[in-house]
Design a protein around this motif. Sequence first.
Motif, mmCIF file in Angstrom:
data_model
loop_
_atom_site.group_PDB
_atom_site.id
_atom_site.type_symbol
_atom_site.label_atom_id
_atom_site.label_comp_id
_atom_site.label_asym_id
_atom_site.label_seq_id
_atom_site.Cartn_x
_atom_site.Cartn_y
_atom_site.Cartn_z
ATOM 1 N N LEU A 126 11.005 46.858 49.147
ATOM 2 C CA LEU A 126 11.469 46.353 47.797
ATOM 3 C C LEU A 126 12.348 47.343 47.065
ATOM 4 O O LEU A 126 11.875 48.514 46.807
ATOM 5 N N PRO A 127 13.734 47.541 46.903
ATOM 6 C CA PRO A 127 14.184 48.227 46.266
ATOM 7 C C PRO A 127 14.382 47.967 44.721
ATOM 8 O O PRO A 127 13.754 46.957 44.313
ATOM 9 N N SER A 128 14.399 49.183 44.057
ATOM 10 C CA SER A 128 14.681 49.134 42.389
ATOM 11 C C SER A 128 15.708 47.977 42.308
ATOM 12 O O SER A 128 16.978 48.337 43.052
ATOM 13 N N TRP A 129 15.835 47.296 41.236
ATOM 14 C CA TRP A 129 17.062 46.394 40.721
ATOM 15 C C TRP A 129 18.011 47.086 40.159
ATOM 16 O O TRP A 129 17.781 48.410 39.697
ATOM 17 N N SER A 130 19.254 46.799 40.600
ATOM 18 C CA SER A 130 20.596 47.466 39.933
ATOM 19 C C SER A 130 21.537 46.580 39.745
ATOM 20 O O SER A 130 21.564 45.374 40.344
ATOM 21 N N PRO A 131 22.291 46.880 38.716
ATOM 22 C CA PRO A 131 23.357 45.670 38.358
ATOM 23 C C PRO A 131 24.368 45.550 39.607
ATOM 24 O O PRO A 131 24.562 46.406 40.192
ATOM 25 N N GLY A 132 24.785 44.314 39.510
ATOM 26 C CA GLY A 132 25.866 43.784 40.532
ATOM 27 C C GLY A 132 24.881 43.638 42.014
ATOM 28 O O GLY A 132 25.416 43.393 42.810
ATOM 29 N N GLY A 133 23.582 43.333 41.776
ATOM 30 C CA GLY A 133 22.921 43.066 43.059
ATOM 31 C C GLY A 133 22.746 41.742 43.221
ATOM 32 O O GLY A 133 23.536 40.669 42.604
ATOM 33 N N LYS A 134 21.876 41.277 44.137
ATOM 34 C CA LYS A 134 21.674 39.675 44.459
ATOM 35 C C LYS A 134 21.173 39.048 43.428
ATOM 36 O O LYS A 134 21.631 37.741 43.198
ATOM 37 N N THR A 135 20.698 39.408 42.528
ATOM 38 C CA THR A 135 19.951 38.631 41.612
ATOM 39 C C THR A 135 20.324 39.144 39.830
ATOM 40 O O THR A 135 20.588 40.375 39.996
ATOM 41 N N ILE A 136 20.187 38.390 38.984
ATOM 42 C CA ILE A 136 20.509 38.644 37.614
ATOM 43 C C ILE A 136 19.631 39.911 37.280
ATOM 44 O O ILE A 136 19.558 40.769 36.624
ATOM 45 N N SER A 137 18.178 39.461 37.635
ATOM 46 C CA SER A 137 17.131 40.313 37.292
ATOM 47 C C SER A 137 16.012 40.011 38.283
ATOM 48 O O SER A 137 15.765 38.880 38.831
ATOM 49 N N ASP A 138 15.115 40.955 38.537
ATOM 50 C CA ASP A 138 13.858 40.613 39.188
ATOM 51 C C ASP A 138 12.957 40.205 38.634
ATOM 52 O O ASP A 138 11.707 39.968 38.917
ATOM 53 N N VAL A 139 12.700 40.263 37.221
ATOM 54 C CA VAL A 139 11.644 40.014 36.244
ATOM 55 C C VAL A 139 12.065 38.903 35.370
ATOM 56 O O VAL A 139 13.054 38.798 34.540
ATOM 57 N N PRO A 140 11.039 37.844 35.606
ATOM 58 C CA PRO A 140 11.448 36.696 34.450
ATOM 59 C C PRO A 140 10.570 36.493 33.486
ATOM 60 O O PRO A 140 9.412 37.489 33.347
ATOM 61 N N GLY B 22 17.397 35.770 50.045
ATOM 62 C CA GLY B 22 18.443 34.860 49.311
ATOM 63 C C GLY B 22 18.632 33.310 49.659
ATOM 64 O O GLY B 22 19.523 32.655 49.309
ATOM 65 N N LEU B 23 17.748 32.836 50.481
ATOM 66 C CA LEU B 23 17.764 31.429 50.837
ATOM 67 C C LEU B 23 16.978 30.588 49.968
ATOM 68 O O LEU B 23 17.244 29.410 49.802
#
Length: 502
Positions: free
Chosen positions: A367-381, A425-426
Amino acid sequence: MEGEAQRSVSFRLNRRGERSNQNPYSKDSERGLFLPGRLPQDYPMKIVWKKGFIRLVLVAGILWMLLILIALLFHVWSCQSSISFLSAMCNKDSKVYTVLDTMGLLPKSQHRCPIPLAEDPDKIVIPKGRTHDEVVKDLLFVMEDEQWNNGSQTSPLFGGHENWSQRKESFKLNSTMKVHCGFIRHSGAEMDSLDIKYVKKCRFVVASGIFDGYDVPHQPSNISLRSKKLFCFLMVVDEVSFKFIEENVTIRDDGNGGKWVGIWRLVLLKHPPYDEPRRNGKIPKILLHRLFPQAQYSIWIDGKMELIIDPLLMLERYLWRGKHTFAIAQHKHHHSIYEEADANKRRKRYARPLIDLHMKIYRYEGLPSWSPGGKTISDVPEGAVIIREHTAMSNLFSCLWFNEVDLFTPRDQLSFGYVVYRLGGLFKFFMFPNCEYNSLFVLHPHTREHSSSVEWVKNITELSGKGSRMKESRGGLGLWTPYPGNLDSVVLPNIARTSKAG
């Protein structure tokens, strides 16, 4: 002339004498306060003592008020501070903070924004049929605890004994899948037969939950007549909470065995399967499709919230308009799971070494650290509001999410982004702005503070010996099961604490 003057003086003297005779004590009374013979000798000291005592009381009162004011100002300042040490001291659930906020003495953050809702719930067109998934078609559930069946376990676990290999396989998607998803037979969390019969008619559900007596039901507002007829409002409670609600609010019996508090029908879950109330609360929150299998659409809100938006408008905004099947808000402050884990440790949400172990497993698994421009807006809801259509894929995600909560820490925000990552991403979902999330409800404080001894653990050695009693016996067992990998070499990413709150 001299004789007349003498008579005049004599006459005035006589008049004065008469007045003196008429009030012989007048002078004494006027001078009595100053005559030593009429006062005790310690009278001046008593006057000084009384005046000094009054001054002392006044000064002490002023100092006490100043001390309270300084403490309140420090509390407010710590909640607004960008210094991590001070922000970690802030408790926004405290009664002091709540009172100050109610009095309007706290600065209001711009955390609400208008929601682009449809104007009239009566004009909303409800989609026909169900959304079809392209990947997962059929979803089956493991119902037996193998270790209990073979006699190695005294009672079955609610989540079963999912091993590391089974967990790995569960993330590999196929058209037909069979996964662990709680509700192992004879493991607890049982509904009354009358409630089972009632919820079978519920296609549209607004659900909430109260466990261990931390809240009372809050009545939704701005609900249209159409939504009142369309939705079942179901409040899931354990036996402790049911008793607490019964003692504090009016429960109505509908004559058919149903218990109601306003619009909410109470659904009692008997025999909670976990030691930790927060973990029990994840059952209705995440596994709503298992609890109410006839539901096609559901909206979950946490028990301390008062819904202020019509649920039909919410389904239109967050699901139907964008053709989504799962919607959840992004976290106000954090984007990275590792950042959220760090905040959980600072806020003492669970044992620090166990949170670290949880994160090391995720890091080891890539699991990578979240970064801007990634696949998700955020990893934390923000997990307090979840809007779902119960499709096979949506239900699978909920099962996998719950399995992580069952295996590791009960902090579900730490697991959400990991499951999204593992599904590659599915799994498609809508993560809407946090300011909209804060406009969906009114937040009420808990009736009391939640705390358990395990939350204060700083070192893994504290959970050995006598401290072993703090370990959960029926949840989080993945943290105590040997992991098939070398976690000693795992280094967690550095956290830049950019937010004021944790």
